[in-house]
Motif scaffolding. Structure first.
Motif, mmCIF file in Angstrom:
data_model
loop_
_atom_site.group_PDB
_atom_site.id
_atom_site.type_symbol
_atom_site.label_atom_id
_atom_site.label_comp_id
_atom_site.label_asym_id
_atom_site.label_seq_id
_atom_site.Cartn_x
_atom_site.Cartn_y
_atom_site.Cartn_z
ATOM 1 N N ALA A 172 -22.577 -56.737 24.695
ATOM 2 C CA ALA A 172 -22.373 -58.059 24.095
ATOM 3 C C ALA A 172 -23.486 -59.031 24.500
ATOM 4 N N MET A 173 -23.847 -59.032 25.780
ATOM 5 C CA MET A 173 -24.890 -59.945 26.245
ATOM 6 C C MET A 173 -26.256 -59.567 25.686
ATOM 7 N N ALA A 174 -26.524 -58.255 25.603
ATOM 8 C CA ALA A 174 -27.825 -57.806 25.114
ATOM 9 C C ALA A 174 -28.026 -58.155 23.655
ATOM 10 N N ALA A 175 -26.931 -58.207 22.904
ATOM 11 C CA ALA A 175 -27.046 -58.569 21.488
ATOM 12 C C ALA A 175 -27.553 -59.998 21.333
ATOM 13 N N VAL A 176 -27.271 -60.847 22.325
ATOM 14 C CA VAL A 176 -27.717 -62.246 22.289
ATOM 15 C C VAL A 176 -29.039 -62.409 23.017
#
Length: 458
Positions: A172-176
């Motif tokens: 989830a964080m890497a997508a942002v």
């Protein structure tokens, strides 16, 4: 010293409780530090694969970034772990955390080329063997007796939970922002270093400067003590054998889901297969560690060893993904009842001066065996159906574990090894560079010395 030795015998009374374990302030600090580092590590693994793939559009380089964390164990795990024996365990853990923190900050720098990312990741993961070896060696100094087994169970269950949470949060964080995920990982190392520095007592190194020899020789002594002592060798064979099959469903999950995802779809099928084993491990670790007494846990080692691969044999019948996940979870449950008990017994049967080195041998072996198992079964799956590969592989695992169970040492031999390690604890540090194997001093001792040792462990 004698008082601590007596606590390390397998206890016949009821199991230690979570309150007993978390009532130790040092364990709380060590547990929190490791949980943070684990979550940060898995978040970083997810983020780095995204970061490298975005820069290169290369699946191979992305996979190489993911695999970088395993390389230190393959190329020099025992040697790096032996370093922990030479220094204070607290200093080793703090130094490794601070080094990894700085390197992960560099990985997060915008515009850094992929080759530099891989190099920095490799350098950061070089700190894993000595850090984890120091943690393993200090654990029995914090948790005596049955508390150690419960503490190890809690630690390994937390590691499995961290894997699930870290991968989900990391994706989830890497997508942002992959960089933000990497900086979060660096922050977890900083907090971990603070928790260890101020939460653990400073203890002298297991090996003084006067007793050092060549690092390669010291590493070789780690292999000798693991495979030269019958009880330790039996534990190593059991643990290594368990690693051969428990990782296979997770390692083949992507291809299994793509071919047989059915109505769930490949993404959802892969996810439930991959998290099933860790979830089963968490449930098994909590249930067996808390509800089963020490004597019963030792008695369960043999049946659980056979049960682990046996529950995966029905994969032969090509069940749907949900059933595959249940089988993998059952395998994880069995492993959770087996591995912490075996690990706790392994630690109790080791002299203090060899714990970090022996950990390096065991950790490197498990990493290599798991990787080899996935590579071999993956290659077989290129020619045969995945359910057939997993089912037959697991059936072979049943035969292997039956052999390990039949050669498992009896209670008298196990207790003798634990008592010998406890009685030789002080002598192991003073033995100098020559290998001091458990039982060697006991075999040469006089009747009077043996009487004193029996008194020390009763």
């Amino acid at each position: 010293m004698e008082a601590t030795v007596s606590d390390e015998r397998p206890a016949p009374e009821g199991p230690a409780t979570f309150r007993d374990v978390f009532g130790q302030a040092e364990f709380r600090a060590l547990f929190a530090a490791n949980a943070l580092s684990w979550v940060g590590d898995y978040i970083a693994k997810a983020a780095v694969t995204v970061l490298v793939y975005r820069q290169t559009d290369s699946v191979a380089l992305s996979a190489a970034a993911f695999a970088a964390s395993y390389l230190p164990w393959l190329v020099g795990g025992p040697l790096l772990a032996a370093l922990a024996e030479r220094h204070r365990y607290r200093e080793v853990m703090v130094a490794c955390d601070l080094a990894r923190m700085a390197l992960m900050v560099l990985v997060a720098v915008p515009g850094i080329p992929p080759w530099a990312i891989l190099a920095l990741l490799f350098a950061a993961t070089l700190a894993n063997p000595p850090s984890q070896a120091a943690r393993s060696a200090v654990s029995p100094q914090i948790l005596p007796g049955d508390r150690l087994v419960v503490g190890l169970s809690v630690m390994t269950s937390a590691g499995q939970s961290a894997q699930v949470v870290g991968y989900l949060a990391g994706a989830a964080m890497a997508a942002v922002s992959p960089a933000a995920a990497l900086l979060f990982n660096a922050a977890t190392f900083a907090v971990s270093a603070a928790l260890v520095r101020f939460g653990l007592r400073d203890r002298p190194p297991a090996m003084t400067a006067a007793h050092r020899s060549h690092l390669l020789r010291e590493t070789g002594q780690g292999f000798r003590i693991v495979f030269g002592q019958p009880v330790l060798r039996a534990i190593a064979v059991l643990v290594f054998s368990a690693m051969l099959f428990s990782i296979v469903p997770e390692g083949l999950a992507a291809a299994w889901a793509a071919e047989r995802g059915g109505s769930l779809g490949s993404g959802a099928a892969q996810a439930i297969i991959m998290v099933a084993n860790p979830v089963g491990y968490v449930l098994g670790g909590l249930a067996v560690g808390r509800l089963v007494g020490p004597t019963r846990r030792l008695a369960l080692i043999r049946p659980l060893a056979v049960l682990g691969p046996a529950v995966l044999v029905p994969a032969l019948f090509d069940p749907p993904p949900l059933v595959v996940a249940l089988l993998a979870a059952a395998c994880g449950f069995a492993a959770a009842g087996l591995l912490p008990v075996a690990n706790g017994l392994f630690v109790r049967a080791l002299p203090d001066g060899y714990r970090a080195r022996a950990f390096g041998v065991m950790a490197s072996g498990t990493q290599i065996i798991q990787g080899a198992a996935v590579l071999v079964t993956g290659a077989l799956a290129e020619r045969f159906a995945i359910p057939v590969v997993v089912g037959v592989w697991s059936a072979a695992g049943v035969v292997l574990m039956l052999g390990a169970a039949l050669t498992w040492p009896g209670p008298a031999e196990v207790n003798a090894a634990v008592e010998a390690a406890g009685a030789d604890r002080a002598a192991a540090v003073g033995a100098g560079p020559q290998p001091h194997l458990p039982g060697r001093a006991a075999a040469a001792a006089t009747a009077g010395e043996r009487s004193q040792r029996r008194h020390a462990v009763t």
